[in-house]
Design a protein around this motif. Structure first.
Motif, PDB file in Angstrom:
ATOM      1  N   ARG A 236       1.017  -1.269  -0.170  1.00 30.02           N
ATOM      2  CA  ARG A 236       0.097  -0.047   0.107  1.00 30.02           C
ATOM      3  C   ARG A 236       0.953   1.219  -0.182  1.00 30.02           C
ATOM      4  N   THR A 237       1.972   1.214   0.534  1.00 28.19           N
ATOM      5  CA  THR A 237       2.791   2.249   0.843  1.00 28.19           C
ATOM      6  C   THR A 237       3.357   2.826  -0.562  1.00 28.19           C
ATOM      7  N   VAL A 238       3.866   1.792  -1.332  1.00 31.45           N
ATOM      8  CA  VAL A 238       4.401   2.186  -2.578  1.00 31.45           C
ATOM      9  C   VAL A 238       3.336   2.635  -3.617  1.00 31.45           C
ATOM     10  N   ARG A 239       2.317   2.023  -3.420  1.00 30.04           N
ATOM     11  CA  ARG A 239       0.986   2.391  -4.454  1.00 30.04           C
ATOM     12  C   ARG A 239       0.836   3.903  -4.102  1.00 30.04           C
TER      13      ARG A 239
ATOM     14  N   GLN B 271       1.331   7.052  -6.736  1.00 26.51           N
ATOM     15  CA  GLN B 271       0.083   7.822  -6.986  1.00 26.51           C
ATOM     16  C   GLN B 271       0.549   9.501  -6.792  1.00 26.51           C
ATOM     17  N   LEU B 272       0.980   9.668  -5.682  1.00 23.57           N
ATOM     18  CA  LEU B 272       1.226  11.104  -5.360  1.00 23.57           C
ATOM     19  C   LEU B 272       2.364  11.642  -6.327  1.00 23.57           C
ATOM     20  N   THR B 273       3.334  10.863  -6.447  1.00 25.36           N
ATOM     21  CA  THR B 273       4.623  11.469  -7.256  1.00 25.36           C
ATOM     22  C   THR B 273       4.587  11.500  -8.774  1.00 25.36           C
ATOM     23  N   GLY B 274       3.826  10.257  -9.144  1.00 24.48           N
ATOM     24  CA  GLY B 274       4.156   9.689 -10.575  1.00 24.48           C
ATOM     25  C   GLY B 274       5.478   9.383 -10.853  1.00 24.48           C
ATOM     26  N   GLN B 275       6.005   8.716  -9.981  1.00 21.56           N
ATOM     27  CA  GLN B 275       7.372   8.268  -9.917  1.00 21.56           C
ATOM     28  C   GLN B 275       7.525   6.689  -9.518  1.00 21.56           C
ATOM     29  N   VAL B 276       8.554   6.055  -9.907  1.00 18.41           N
ATOM     30  CA  VAL B 276       8.383   4.609  -9.364  1.00 18.41           C
ATOM     31  C   VAL B 276       8.752   4.793  -7.764  1.00 18.41           C
ATOM     32  N   ALA B 277       8.191   4.097  -6.796  1.00 19.08           N
ATOM     33  CA  ALA B 277       8.352   4.214  -5.683  1.00 19.08           C
ATOM     34  C   ALA B 277       8.582   2.678  -4.881  1.00 19.08           C
ATOM     35  N   ILE B 278       9.576   3.027  -4.130  1.00 15.95           N
ATOM     36  CA  ILE B 278      10.348   1.809  -3.362  1.00 15.95           C
ATOM     37  C   ILE B 278      10.453   1.978  -1.954  1.00 15.95           C
ATOM     38  N   VAL B 279      10.268   0.849  -1.277  1.00 14.72           N
ATOM     39  CA  VAL B 279      10.347   0.613   0.064  1.00 14.72           C
ATOM     40  C   VAL B 279      11.069  -0.518   0.680  1.00 14.72           C
ATOM     41  N   GLN B 280      12.306  -0.389   1.412  1.00 15.21           N
ATOM     42  CA  GLN B 280      12.829  -1.370   1.773  1.00 15.21           C
ATOM     43  C   GLN B 280      12.094  -2.071   3.090  1.00 15.21           C
ATOM     44  N   TYR B 281      11.943  -3.285   3.230  1.00 17.22           N
ATOM     45  CA  TYR B 281      11.546  -4.030   4.388  1.00 17.22           C
ATOM     46  C   TYR B 281      12.375  -3.717   5.527  1.00 17.22           C
ATOM     47  N   PRO B 282      11.815  -3.246   6.660  1.00 18.84           N
ATOM     48  CA  PRO B 282      12.616  -3.041   8.068  1.00 18.84           C
ATOM     49  C   PRO B 282      13.628  -4.342   8.415  1.00 18.84           C
ATOM     50  N   SER B 283      14.750  -4.012   8.699  1.00 22.18           N
ATOM     51  CA  SER B 283      15.655  -4.860   9.145  1.00 22.18           C
ATOM     52  C   SER B 283      15.140  -5.916  10.408  1.00 22.18           C
ATOM     53  N   PHE B 284      15.227  -7.050   9.820  1.00 31.18           N
ATOM     54  CA  PHE B 284      14.922  -7.999  10.852  1.00 31.18           C
ATOM     55  C   PHE B 284      16.021  -8.792  11.730  1.00 31.18           C
ATOM     56  N   ALA B 285      17.038  -7.979  11.656  1.00 30.69           N
ATOM     57  CA  ALA B 285      18.009  -8.598  12.707  1.00 30.69           C
ATOM     58  C   ALA B 285      17.783  -8.455  14.015  1.00 30.69           C
ATOM     59  N   ARG B 286      16.778  -7.710  14.619  1.00 33.79           N
ATOM     60  CA  ARG B 286      16.541  -7.731  15.875  1.00 33.79           C
ATOM     61  C   ARG B 286      14.863  -8.290  15.998  1.00 33.79           C
ATOM     62  N   ALA B 287      14.487  -8.772  14.877  1.00 34.66           N
ATOM     63  CA  ALA B 287      13.076  -9.322  15.116  1.00 34.66           C
ATOM     64  C   ALA B 287      13.239 -10.574  15.686  1.00 34.66           C
ATOM     65  N   SER B 288      11.841 -11.076  16.505  1.00 29.59           N
ATOM     66  CA  SER B 288      12.009 -12.240  17.068  1.00 29.59           C
ATOM     67  C   SER B 288      10.832 -13.132  16.346  1.00 29.59           C
ATOM     68  N   VAL B 289      11.093 -14.426  16.572  1.00 27.33           N
ATOM     69  CA  VAL B 289       9.683 -15.286  16.223  1.00 27.33           C
ATOM     70  C   VAL B 289       8.779 -15.305  17.220  1.00 27.33           C
ATOM     71  N   SER B 290       7.718 -14.778  16.941  1.00 23.80           N
ATOM     72  CA  SER B 290       6.586 -14.406  17.999  1.00 23.80           C
ATOM     73  C   SER B 290       5.542 -15.829  17.973  1.00 23.80           C
ATOM     74  N   HIS B 291       5.469 -16.626  16.823  1.00 25.34           N
ATOM     75  CA  HIS B 291       4.297 -17.562  16.666  1.00 25.34           C
ATOM     76  C   HIS B 291       4.828 -18.416  15.565  1.00 25.34           C
ATOM     77  N   VAL B 292       4.506 -19.789  15.733  1.00 28.63           N
ATOM     78  CA  VAL B 292       4.623 -20.678  14.610  1.00 28.63           C
ATOM     79  C   VAL B 292       3.288 -21.442  14.447  1.00 28.63           C
ATOM     80  N   GLU B 293       2.874 -21.689  13.543  1.00 27.94           N
ATOM     81  CA  GLU B 293       1.626 -22.603  13.288  1.00 27.94           C
ATOM     82  C   GLU B 293       1.797 -23.767  12.270  1.00 27.94           C
ATOM     83  N   PHE B 294       1.179 -24.792  12.838  1.00 23.77           N
ATOM     84  CA  PHE B 294       1.378 -26.123  11.805  1.00 23.77           C
ATOM     85  C   PHE B 294       0.106 -26.643  11.593  1.00 23.77           C
ATOM     86  N   VAL B 295      -0.382 -26.616  10.547  1.00 17.43           N
ATOM     87  CA  VAL B 295      -1.923 -27.029  10.280  1.00 17.43           C
ATOM     88  C   VAL B 295      -1.957 -28.104   9.223  1.00 17.43           C
TER      89      VAL B 295
END
Length: 345
Positions: free
Chosen positions: A108-111, A115-139
């Motif tokens: 949604r951010t890049v879209r 639309q606002l600028t008429g240019q190619v929009a780019i967004v980096q994913y935030p770094s996951f170096a400090r992210a933690s696994v909060s949930h795992v599901e196996f169905v």
């Protein structure tokens, strides 16, 4: 050394050239900008700007257009960014409202930004170096099919359908889920990936439960590795074709950079931000990346301080004050949403 009026003349040339795509002459500057001096004085100012290589004549007996160096001086001396309208701000807020997850939010951010600028929009994913696994599901989906879901505390979600070597019963499904969850939940993405690698390095029992565990663990490992990779989300590549006349050469290098991402990731990671988190790289400053006819405008976002960036890519002839304001506003909304999501966890 460029005088104060010289900077004002340069600003007028940049603004008029962006608006009209036509070289700008001294008479046009006098008529449009009311400097209170004669056309001859403006011509003298333009001659000094040309000596400083800030403007150039595209052909004999024409007006002048900004050079890459001229755009740089213009951007560096911007007194203020052109504010977005209330309607534009409302559109950003509405566009980014109630995303399903982080992936949806960044799309949604890049879209919104393209639309606002008429240019190619780019967004980096935030770094996951400090992210933690909060949930795992196996169905168990029936037969040998299972779905494996991994969620981080930063909102990243991975969902993958896999096939086991056999059809698991309920006890086997619950046992594998519990084992994998105990292995990775609460750990950083890096530590969780290492824990799975250590598990797979040890010879197992070879029974059904062990086979299922290892199959699921391998998939979790692949998804965690994917989380750790730098990634971009982009929108608006078609705008380059509509702006092809703004490029002296081929737009192919830009399309190639968009497709392969590595070049843009390197460029965005090396851009130096000002005290407001904004960074601009113009024309020949991008030559080592093969993007010497493009400008990249970016703003830092993400309350975790990971220096992820959101921005735009386009021709050097662009509306820098408005586009920088749009990039900054979108980054602000994105940071706020991520911060609110973090607090709600």
């Amino acid at each position: 050394m460029v005088s104060e009026r010289g900077l004002q003349v340069l600003s007028a040339i940049v603004q008029d050239y962006v608006d009209t795509r036509e070289p700008v002459g001294s008479k046009a500057i006098v008529d449009r900008h009311h400097f209170g001096v004669s056309a001859a004085t403006i011509r003298n100012d333009m001659s000094l700007l040309e000596d400083e290589e800030l403007i150039a004549a595209p052909h004999t007996s024409s007006g002048r257009i900004p050079t890459d160096k001229g755009y740089r001086v213009f951007v560096d001396h911007l007194a203020e960014l052109r504010p977005l309208t209330g309607a534009q701000r409302a559109a950003i807020s509405s566009f980014l409202e109630a995303p399903v997850d982080l992936d949806d939010l960044l799309v949604r951010t890049v879209r919104s930004l393209t639309q606002l600028t008429g240019q190619v929009a780019i967004v980096q994913y935030p770094s996951f170096a400090r992210a933690s696994v909060s949930h795992v599901e196996f169905v168990h989906l029936g037969g040998t099919r299972v779905v494996i879901i991994v969620v981080t505390d930063t909102g990243r979600v991975s969902q993958r359908v896999a096939f086991l070597p056999f059809e698991p019963d309920e006890d086997e499904t619950l046992a594998v889920k519990a084992q994998v969850a105990s292995l990775v939940t609460g750990k950083s993405v890096r530590d969780a990936a290492q824990a799975v690698t250590d598990l797979l390095a040890v010879e197992g029992a070879g029974d059904r439960r062990d086979l299922a565990l290892r199959t699921v663990a391998r998939i979790v490992s692949e998804e965690l590795d994917e989380f750790r990779q730098d990634r971009l989300v982009m929108a608006g590549a078609a705008t380059l074709a509509r702006r092809e006349n703004d490029f002296r050469g081929s737009i192919y290098p830009l399309l190639e950079a968009i497709e392969e991402q590595v070049t843009l990731l390197r460029l965005m990671s090396e851009m130096v931000a000002d005290d407001k988190g904004l960074s601009v790289s113009i024309g020949r400053e991008n030559e080592s990346f093969g993007l010497s006819e493009a400008s990249v405008l970016a703003s830092e976002y993400d309350p975790t301080g990971s220096r992820a960036r959101v921005g735009i890519l386009g021709p050097t002839r662009m509306d820098y004050p408005t586009n920088l304001a749009a990039v900054r506003a979108v980054a602000h909304y994105l940071s706020r949403l991520l911060d609110e999501d973090e607090r709600s966890r």
